[in-house]
Design a protein around this motif. Structure first.
Motif, PDB file in Angstrom:
ATOM      1  N   GLN A  65       0.829  -1.203   0.000  1.00  0.00           N
ATOM      2  CA  GLN A  65       0.000   0.000   0.000  1.00  0.00           C
ATOM      3  C   GLN A  65       0.866   1.257   0.000  1.00  0.00           C
ATOM      4  OE1 GLN A  65      -1.908   1.230   3.774  1.00  0.00           O
ATOM      5  NE2 GLN A  65      -3.819   0.833   2.679  1.00  0.00           N
ATOM      6  N   LEU A  66       0.628   2.127  -0.989  1.00  0.00           N
ATOM      7  CA  LEU A  66       1.273   3.428  -0.992  1.00  0.00           C
ATOM      8  C   LEU A  66       0.479   4.362  -0.092  1.00  0.00           C
ATOM      9  CD1 LEU A  66       2.071   3.994  -4.780  1.00  0.00           C
ATOM     10  CD2 LEU A  66       3.533   2.987  -3.017  1.00  0.00           C
ATOM     11  N   GLU A  67       1.191   5.198   0.648  1.00  0.00           N
ATOM     12  CA  GLU A  67       0.540   6.189   1.516  1.00  0.00           C
ATOM     13  C   GLU A  67       1.016   7.580   1.129  1.00  0.00           C
ATOM     14  OE1 GLU A  67       0.714   7.623   6.156  1.00  0.00           O
ATOM     15  OE2 GLU A  67       0.861   5.467   5.764  1.00  0.00           O
ATOM     16  N   ALA A  68       0.062   8.482   0.880  1.00  0.00           N
ATOM     17  CA  ALA A  68       0.393   9.879   0.585  1.00  0.00           C
ATOM     18  C   ALA A  68       0.373  10.675   1.879  1.00  0.00           C
ATOM     19  CB  ALA A  68      -0.590  10.463  -0.424  1.00  0.00           C
ATOM     20  N   GLY A  69       0.973  11.849   1.848  1.00  0.00           N
ATOM     21  CA  GLY A  69       1.077  12.686   3.029  1.00  0.00           C
ATOM     22  C   GLY A  69      -0.257  13.107   3.611  1.00  0.00           C
ATOM     23  N   GLU A  70      -1.304  13.024   2.822  1.00  0.00           N
ATOM     24  CA  GLU A  70      -2.632  13.414   3.273  1.00  0.00           C
ATOM     25  C   GLU A  70      -3.384  12.261   3.935  1.00  0.00           C
ATOM     26  OE1 GLU A  70      -1.646  13.538  -0.050  1.00  0.00           O
ATOM     27  OE2 GLU A  70      -0.938  15.604   0.032  1.00  0.00           O
ATOM     28  N   GLY A 117      -9.261  10.509  -3.959  1.00  0.00           N
ATOM     29  CA  GLY A 117      -8.137  10.914  -4.785  1.00  0.00           C
ATOM     30  C   GLY A 117      -6.819  10.644  -4.068  1.00  0.00           C
ATOM     31  N   PHE A 118      -5.786  10.448  -4.851  1.00  0.00           N
ATOM     32  CA  PHE A 118      -4.486  10.112  -4.287  1.00  0.00           C
ATOM     33  C   PHE A 118      -3.431  11.005  -4.915  1.00  0.00           C
ATOM     34  CE2 PHE A 118      -0.546   7.624  -4.009  1.00  0.00           C
ATOM     35  CZ  PHE A 118      -0.537   7.327  -2.660  1.00  0.00           C
ATOM     36  N   ASN A 119      -2.589  11.609  -4.102  1.00  0.00           N
ATOM     37  CA  ASN A 119      -1.542  12.502  -4.576  1.00  0.00           C
ATOM     38  C   ASN A 119      -0.255  11.710  -4.783  1.00  0.00           C
ATOM     39  OD1 ASN A 119       0.276  14.511  -5.104  1.00  0.00           O
ATOM     40  ND2 ASN A 119      -0.104  15.670  -3.241  1.00  0.00           N
ATOM     41  N   ALA A 125       5.138   6.825   2.336  1.00  0.00           N
ATOM     42  CA  ALA A 125       5.398   5.515   2.958  1.00  0.00           C
ATOM     43  C   ALA A 125       4.834   4.385   2.114  1.00  0.00           C
ATOM     44  CB  ALA A 125       4.776   5.463   4.354  1.00  0.00           C
ATOM     45  N   ILE A 126       5.365   3.200   2.374  1.00  0.00           N
ATOM     46  CA  ILE A 126       4.788   1.948   1.881  1.00  0.00           C
ATOM     47  C   ILE A 126       4.380   1.158   3.117  1.00  0.00           C
ATOM     48  CG2 ILE A 126       5.217  -0.270   0.749  1.00  0.00           C
ATOM     49  CD1 ILE A 126       7.120   1.110  -1.106  1.00  0.00           C
ATOM     50  N   ASN A 127       3.123   0.742   3.136  1.00  0.00           N
ATOM     51  CA  ASN A 127       2.609  -0.100   4.215  1.00  0.00           C
ATOM     52  C   ASN A 127       2.404  -1.506   3.661  1.00  0.00           C
ATOM     53  OD1 ASN A 127       2.319   2.132   6.048  1.00  0.00           O
ATOM     54  ND2 ASN A 127       0.503   2.707   4.895  1.00  0.00           N
TER      55      ASN A 127
END
Length: 159
Positions: A65-70, A117-119, A125-127
């Motif tokens: 899982q990609l994680e954006a700063g938001e 939406g994803f930035n 991070a990667i989870n």
């Protein structure tokens, strides 16, 4: 429990470690910056799966899982229906499996944040999360590399 966090890797820290399997780009990056993956949607994941084959017919499923700063997410699912080393190419994610198969417990992460939406310009991070893992299955998975693949620009003519 779907969505149980196995490991979280902050990318701004991982790029500083020359031995990290999660290195993206040059290792002299400033440590406080997120990754800009705006031209990247697919992931290539090198992994090795050990343990007995699933007897129930349902294989373990890992979420890279990609994680954006938001605090928004993009879920990439890997069905661990094989044993041994393999490189898996994961195309741009969708939300179809999230709702149908893997609605995670809210205590693990708010799954709705994987549907907004994803930035891709602010990936922090990667989870790694187990989305399906049978109790007592003894399946283990070692990830040696996660690479964001740059997409090709496409031009549509004659429409």
């Amino acid at each position: 429990m779907p969505g149980a966090l196995v490991q979280r890797v902050e990318l701004s820290k991982a790029v500083q470690d020359p031995g990290s399997a999660l290195m993206v780009g040059p290792s002299d990056r400033p440590s406080a910056r997120a990754l800009d993956l705006t031209t990247h949607r697919a992931l290539a994941v090198q992994l090795e799966v050990d343990g007995p084959a699933s007897g129930s017919g349902e294989s373990a499923v890992l979420n890279v899982q990609l994680e954006a700063g938001e605090k928004t997410y993009r879920d990439y699912y890997i069905d661990l229906d094989f044993r041994g080393p393999r490189t898996v190419i994961l195309p741009e994610p969708g939300t179809g499996r999230t709702l149908a198969e893997f609605r995670p417990a809210y205590s693990n992460y708010p799954f709705k944040m994987a549907m907004y939406g994803f930035n891709y310009g602010n990936v922090v991070a990667i989870n790694l999360r187990w989305m399906r893992y049978a109790k007592g299955s003894e399946v283990s998975c070692r990830i040696s590399l996660v690479e964001a693949l740059e997409g090709a620009e496409q031009c549509f003519e004659g429409l």
